[in-house]
Design an enzyme around this catalytic site. Structure first.
Site, short mmCIF file in Angstrom:
data_model
loop_
_atom_site.label_atom_id
_atom_site.label_comp_id
_atom_site.label_asym_id
_atom_site.label_seq_id
_atom_site.Cartn_x
_atom_site.Cartn_y
_atom_site.Cartn_z
N HIS A 25 0.90 -1.25 -0.07
CA HIS A 25 -0.01 -0.07 -0.06
C HIS A 25 0.93 1.31 -0.17
CE1 HIS A 25 -3.43 2.48 0.78
NE2 HIS A 25 -3.08 3.06 1.90
N ASN A 26 0.64 2.21 -0.79
CA ASN A 26 1.33 3.57 -0.99
C ASN A 26 2.84 2.95 -1.19
OD1 ASN A 26 -0.88 4.93 -0.41
ND2 ASN A 26 -0.53 5.35 1.76
N GLU A 55 0.93 -0.66 -5.65
CA GLU A 55 -0.02 0.52 -5.65
C GLU A 55 0.53 1.60 -6.44
OE1 GLU A 55 -3.63 2.77 -2.98
OE2 GLU A 55 -1.76 2.59 -1.85
N ASP A 57 -0.60 5.55 -7.30
CA ASP A 57 -1.68 6.71 -7.27
C ASP A 57 -1.23 7.80 -8.30
OD1 ASP A 57 -2.74 5.38 -4.84
OD2 ASP A 57 -2.04 6.82 -3.44
N HIS A 70 0.81 10.73 -3.27
CA HIS A 70 -0.49 10.73 -2.14
C HIS A 70 -0.86 12.15 -2.10
CE1 HIS A 70 -2.22 9.44 1.55
NE2 HIS A 70 -2.03 8.33 1.05
#
Length: 154
Positions: A25-26, A55, A57, A70
């Site tokens: 995650h991230n 991930e 984004d 983020h």
């Protein structure tokens, strides 16, 4: 002791949904999720540690180039292209099982097209473009079938 008990065997012929998948995650963050640096090499690190789902984004960049960071925080930004190139370089260093790009998409249509162009250009025939109907998960391909493939989940 029985030497056969020292061999690890995992049946990799079942549908993909039958497995726990090591996920990150991230992935791009080198520290906390408010102020830290976003770094492409974090993808190299987790992929070499055995992670199979990362991930990404994606946000619109000011110059028409999509960025990874983020959202709504003070984390630094990295070009999507650099992230894709890093993933391409390290995806199958440790093992050949598929890598899933979990893309969180915040981009305009124009920059989504740029992302699609980079995915095709950078991953080439590693990119799995087969259409999977989600109606029946038993019909999903197996990890064995998808060896060496990059899957995109949005």
């Amino acid at each position: 002791s029985n030497p056969l008990h020292r061999q690890v065997h995992q049946d990799m012929e079942q549908p993909l949904c039958h497995y726990f998948i090591a996920s990150s995650h991230n992935t791009y963050l080198s520290g906390d999720q408010l102020l830290s640096q976003s770094r492409a090499e974090m993808y190299a690190r987790v992929l070499q540690a055995g992670c199979r789902c990362v991930e990404v984004d994606c946000w619109d960049g000011p110059d028409g180039e999509p960025l990874v960071h983020h959202g709504y925080t003070l984390t630094s930004k990295i070009p999507f292209r650099e992230v894709a190139e890093t993933i391409n370089k390290y995806a199958f260093v440790k093992n050949e099982f598929p890598v899933i790009l979990s893309i969180e998409n915040h981009c305009s249509i124009q920059q989504q097209k740029k992302i699609a162009q980079y995915l095709k250009e950078i991953f080439g025939d590693k990119l799995d473009l087969s259409s999977v109907s989600t109606g029946d998960p038993r019909q999903l391909p197996s990890p064995q079938d998808l060896k060496g493939k990059i899957l995109v989940k949005v």
